[in-house]
Design an enzyme around this catalytic site. Structure first.
Site, PDB file in Angstrom:
ATOM      1  CB  SER A  30      -0.954  -0.099   1.384  1.00  0.00           C
ATOM      2  OG  SER A  30      -1.921  -0.944   1.123  1.00  0.00           O
ATOM      3  CD  GLN A  35      -6.408  -2.276  -0.974  1.00  0.00           C
ATOM      4  OE1 GLN A  35      -6.799  -2.958  -1.537  1.00  0.00           O
ATOM      5  NE2 GLN A  35      -7.023  -2.310   0.575  1.00  0.00           N
ATOM      6  CB  VAL A  36       0.130  -1.507  -5.307  1.00  0.00           C
ATOM      7  CG1 VAL A  36       0.691  -1.851  -6.605  1.00  0.00           C
ATOM      8  CG2 VAL A  36       0.199  -0.045  -4.950  1.00  0.00           C
ATOM      9  CE  LYS A  56      -1.212   4.649  -7.339  1.00  0.00           C
ATOM     10  NZ  LYS A  56      -0.235   5.774  -7.615  1.00  0.00           N
ATOM     11  CG  ASP A 159       6.154  14.183  -5.161  1.00  0.00           C
ATOM     12  OD1 ASP A 159       6.967  14.737  -4.385  1.00  0.00           O
ATOM     13  OD2 ASP A 159       5.302  13.288  -4.792  1.00  0.00           O
TER      14      ASP A 159
HETATM   15  N1  ATP Z   1       3.735  -0.055 -11.709  1.00  0.00           N
HETATM   16  C1  ATP Z   1       4.024  -0.741 -10.517  1.00  0.00           C
HETATM   17  N2  ATP Z   1       4.658  -1.944 -10.529  1.00  0.00           N
HETATM   18  C2  ATP Z   1       5.258  -2.350  -9.662  1.00  0.00           C
HETATM   19  N3  ATP Z   1       5.228  -1.969  -8.284  1.00  0.00           N
HETATM   20  C3  ATP Z   1       4.382  -0.677  -8.093  1.00  0.00           C
HETATM   21  C4  ATP Z   1       3.927  -0.056  -9.313  1.00  0.00           C
HETATM   22  N4  ATP Z   1       3.330   1.102  -9.073  1.00  0.00           N
HETATM   23  C5  ATP Z   1       3.264   1.258  -7.592  1.00  0.00           C
HETATM   24  N5  ATP Z   1       4.141   0.036  -7.270  1.00  0.00           N
HETATM   25  C6  ATP Z   1       4.610  -0.197  -5.809  1.00  0.00           C
HETATM   26  O1  ATP Z   1       3.676   0.420  -4.829  1.00  0.00           O
HETATM   27  C7  ATP Z   1       4.228   1.129  -4.090  1.00  0.00           C
HETATM   28  C8  ATP Z   1       3.358   2.525  -3.933  1.00  0.00           C
HETATM   29  O2  ATP Z   1       2.661   3.055  -5.356  1.00  0.00           O
HETATM   30  P1  ATP Z   1       2.509   4.582  -5.301  1.00  0.00           P
HETATM   31  O3  ATP Z   1       3.782   5.220  -4.706  1.00  0.00           O
HETATM   32  O4  ATP Z   1       2.006   4.556  -6.723  1.00  0.00           O
HETATM   33  O5  ATP Z   1       1.220   4.703  -4.393  1.00  0.00           O
HETATM   34  P2  ATP Z   1       0.777   5.742  -3.936  1.00  0.00           P
HETATM   35  O6  ATP Z   1      -0.353   5.456  -2.913  1.00  0.00           O
HETATM   36  O7  ATP Z   1       0.366   6.770  -4.917  1.00  0.00           O
HETATM   37  O8  ATP Z   1       1.895   6.623  -3.044  1.00  0.00           O
HETATM   38  P3  ATP Z   1       2.152   8.065  -2.781  1.00  0.00           P
HETATM   39  O9  ATP Z   1       2.442   8.054  -1.411  1.00  0.00           O
HETATM   40  O10 ATP Z   1       3.695   8.181  -3.544  1.00  0.00           O
HETATM   41  O11 ATP Z   1       1.455   8.941  -3.480  1.00  0.00           O
HETATM   42  C9  ATP Z   1       5.565   1.786  -4.962  1.00  0.00           C
HETATM   43  O12 ATP Z   1       6.235   2.221  -3.876  1.00  0.00           O
HETATM   44  C10 ATP Z   1       5.666   0.482  -5.595  1.00  0.00           C
HETATM   45  O13 ATP Z   1       6.729  -0.314  -4.715  1.00  0.00           O
END
Ligand code: ATP
Length: 780
Positions: A30, A35-36, A56, A159
């Site tokens: 996450s 959630q990823v 995502k 960012d």
């Molecule tokens: N396309 C992808 N392929 C593999 N892992 C990913 C991918 N996108 C994101 N992740 C994993 O998920 C994590 C969180 O993704 P992301 O940073 O996009 O989420 P967020 O909620 O937008 O975070 P932030 O707090 O930076 O806004 C990343 O650090 C990475 O480890």
């Protein structure tokens, strides 16, 4: 955004995301907001050439947050298929079944098998990154950023940081997280704008990566590509030293002074350190642009620069265009080969103010020789009247010979402080800065940048070591369950020993507000601009996408015309035409066939789900959102700052013009009205694979023909319906004008509006005149 905690999907769960089915393989992690998951998709994506993707899932509490996500998706769509940007596949939004009023958004994107750069760095605490590895990461990341900066208008990432770079299966570094993107932000003009910009920066940027001009808005500098370059400089520093340059000593005060030191360990070349130094120049105009960064990185790598310097190409093209314009009574030599008249275009590039570099994008045939240095050695034809030097030449009306002599004299002088003269004997501004350090043993190279890498003392030894060899452990490290627990917050972490880990924080952007209190500012990233509204309305009229009856055809035209008018006058009060009322439209649309689609004004936004259960929950927020925020002066301010939409709409603009022409032409030719079916008014989608539905192309053609026929049939055949009587007291009161707008004429604040600039080309008067002539009963 305040994000509710939600259960994760179990493995095997099947979801529909736009036109894709996604089967959850496993939950990965996450982020701050999402959630990823790793998922298997069907159909597979042609670009990534795989059926494995990343999903995502974000729950957003309200519509403004949803619009922020839309902007992120818009940016991803614009950058799709760039090798160094995580590639977008599909997306969808629906009302959350779990949380009342919240929305659930799914975004499918390329899966980066090797996880985050931060994980990779954490796997290398003992043996820090080699210079060659750093240069590879820097090159790939800069290419991703270059893809944003080259757009017109340019997109800023805002960012850039270690946490926002991922690594693909084949070891390519890719920029991700476009949640903070925006266009160039002009300096605020008053206190209110100042506050908006300030809060927007606090919300969308990471403290340690903020540039001096972001921290001190009173400097009156724009936030532009050079702010990204600053962040990229911090990024480079952190790749080298595992900490950011200003967090140990001085914090904001140090940032404002661009004061930092290099740790003694690990050792990197002076050239690399100099690159950091110029990127972290206090004055944005002293920083290189992204192409120059890439050129220098490539020189250090000893390889050709992977991209062409688009700033330079634009400057050249502009210069060429100016020269091609006939100037009476002036002898203009076509080319001059004398060394004294050779001008380093990078120098010109840096001499020109940033705004002057924003020329129209032009296609320049590729050169045979793809050398990083090639563009540095271009011979610039004599300066022309778009440049201070040229003005005197052109005005002087002199012969080529005299011109040559004169230019040799003025251009050849060294160390001049005259800003009107380009000193071609000196290196370009950036190269000068780059090599000016006492630490470097290189003196700058005058005029022509050498193609021999030996001149740059390239670290050959480092280059021979393959970064791939040491990337073995990334996969292990990627598993979140295996991560060490003693991560240190990356905002405050200082490298204290070999065991200190860098951390992916749950809330990476410090000061990032969790509420959406600055909704006006959010509009900047939402893309809910006037341009979009007008384009969508006009598009709807032309394609018939939201037309459901003849009555409303006329209404839509009226509405679009009103909107266009108000776009020019700045008067928004009449844009909310009663005929464009969402509720009213809903009452008569064919919900069974296309309810999800017809409710949605912004046809290019999230792909709406294809399954029935969600169709009645789909979103029509933009109109409402704009209505709610129509009074905010921030909206006025950010009207000129919606680059995502503008880039999309730039392409759309030409097609709109063409469609208007075609529409009018076809209206004359088309004598038989086409029978209209509900399916003909569905929303266009790129991904419509359902054979039962009209194919996208056919659908568009059908829509177009139908709307054309509908318009044609309206001509002279239908009386204008009587306007229902409404007591004055029942008429809506126009919203009060904010003080800021009253104190300043709207028209003057709109001068810089790109939205207006774009619409000028549409020749609305002509369109309206023509439509009035053809359909007098329709346009009120
Ligand atoms: N396309 C992808 N392929 C593999 N892992 C990913 C991918 N996108 C994101 N992740 C994993 O998920 C994590 C969180 O993704 P992301 O940073 O996009 O989420 P967020 O909620 O937008 O975070 P932030 O707090 O930076 O806004 C990343 O650090 C990475 O480890």
């Amino acid at each position: 955004m305040n994000h509710p905690q939600i259960e994760t999907f179990p493995s095997g769960q099947i979801l529909t995301v736009g036109s894709h089915h996604a089967k959850v393989i496993k939950y990965l992690t996450s982020g701050g907001y999402a959630q990823v998951y790793k998922v298997e998709i069907s159909p597979s994506d042609p670009y990534i050439n795989s059926n494995i993707a990343c999903l995502k899932r974000v729950i957003v509490p309200d519509k403004p947050s949803l619009n922020t996500l839309r902007a992120e998706v818009d940016a991803m769509k614009l950058l799709k298929n760039n090798r160094h940007v995580v590639s977008y596949i599909d997306s969808h939004a629906s009302k959350s079944a779990i949380y009342n009023g919240a929305y659930e958004v799914f975004v499918l994107m390329e899966f980066c098998e090797r996880g985050g750069l931060i994980d990779f760095m954490n796997s290398r605490l003992q043996h820090r990154l080699t210079e060659a590895e750093i240069l590879t990461i820097m090159s790939h990341t800069s290419q991703g950023i270059a893809a944003m900066h080259r757009l017109q208008p340019a997109l800023l990432h805002r960012d850039i940081k270690i946490e926002n770079v991922l690594i693909s299966q084949n070891n390519e570094y890719k920029v991700c997280d476009f949640g903070s993107v925006c266009g160039i932000v002009r300096p605020p003009k008053n206190q209110q704008e100042f506050n908006f910009v300030y809060h927007d920066i606090m919300k969308n940027t990471t403290a340690q990566y903020r540039s001096p001009e972001m921290l001190d808005l009173s400097k009156g500098l724009p936030i532009n590509e050079k702010s990204d370059i600053w962040a990229l400089g911090v990024f480079l520093y952190k790749l080298c030293y595992y900490t950011t340059p200003f967090e140990k000593n001085g914090g904001e005060a140090a940032i404002l002074q661009a004061r930092f030191q290099y740790p003694s360990y690990p050792m990197y070349s002076d050239r690399l350190k100099n690159l950091i130094r110029v990127m972290l120049s206090k004055n944005p105009s002293d920083r290189p642009n992204v192409c120059q960064v890439l050129e220098e990185v490539s020189r250090l790598q000893g390889i050709p620069c992977p991209i062409r310097n688009f700033y330079l190409l634009r400057a050249m093209e502009n210069n060429k265009r100016t020269i091609e314009q006939p100037v009476q009574n002036v002898y203009m030599p076509t080319t001059l080969s004398q060394p004294s008249t050779q001008m380093n275009l990078a120098s010109l590039n840096d001499t020109l103010p940033t705004a002057a570099l924003k020329f129209n994008q032009t296609t320049i045939p590729p050169t045979n020789q793809h050398s990083p240095h090639l563009l540095h050695t271009q011979t610039l034809p004599l300066p022309t009247n778009d440049h201070p030097v040229a003005i005197s030449h052109v005005q002087d009306k002199i012969s080529p010979h005299e011109l040559l002599k004169k230019s040799s004299k003025s251009l050849g002088s060294t160390g001049t402080s005259n800003k009107n003269v380009i000193d071609t004997s000196a290196p370009d501004h950036f190269t000068k800065l780059l090599h000016a350090s006492k630490n470097t043993d290189l003196s700058y190279q005058p005029v022509t940048v050498p193609t021999s890498s030996s001149l740059y003392n390239l670290p050959r030894a480092n280059l021979s070591s393959s970064p791939q060899k040491s990337w073995k452990s990334i996969n292990d490290n990627y598993d979140v369950s295996k991560r060490p627990t003693n991560y240190v917050d990356e905002e405050t972490q200082t490298y204290t020993g070999q065991s200190t880990f860098l951390r992916r924080t749950s809330s990476n952007r410090s000061n990032r507000s969790i509420s959406s209190q600055y909704s006006g500012v959010q509009e900047n990233t939402t893309g809910s601009s006037l341009v979009r509204k007008l384009s969508v309305k006009l598009k709807n009229v032309l394609t018939g996408e939201s037309i459901k009856s003849r009555q409303n055809t006329g209404d839509s035209i009226r509405s679009a015309m009103n909107s266009i008018r108000s776009g020019f006058t700045g008067n928004n009060n009449n844009t909310r035409s009663a005929s464009y009322d969402n509720g009213k439209r809903l009452s008569s649309v064919n919900l069974h066939m296309h309810s999800a689609i017809l409710e949605q004004d912004d046809s290019d936004e999230f792909e709406m789900p294809r399954y029935n259960s969600v169709s009645s929950n789909t979103l029509k927020d933009v109109e409402e959102h704009e209505r709610r925020t129509v009074n905010t002066s921030s909206r006025e301010y950010y009207r000129s700052q919606s680059p995502v939409r503008m880039s999309v709409n730039r392409e759309m603009k030409n097609s709109i013009q063409k469609r208007v022409q075609d529409l009018l032409k076809n209206a004359e030719e088309n004598t038989t009205a086409t029978v209209r079916t509900a399916s003909g008014y569905g929303k266009y989608t790129d991904y419509n694979k359902n054979k039962d539905e009209i194919s996208p192309t056919k659908s568009r053609v059908a829509q177009f023909n139908q709307s054309t026929a509908a318009l044609a049939s309206l001509s002279g055949k239908r009386k204008k319906p009587p306007v229902p009587y409404k007591r004055d007291s029942l008429k809506p009161t126009p919203p009060a004008k904010p003080a800021f707008l009253s104190s300043r004429p709207v028209a003057s604040s709109r001068v810089s509006s790109n939205a207006t600039d774009m619409l000028v080309d549409l020749s609305v008067d002509d369109i309206e005149k023509d439509i009035r002539r053809r359909f007098p009963s329709t346009v009120g």
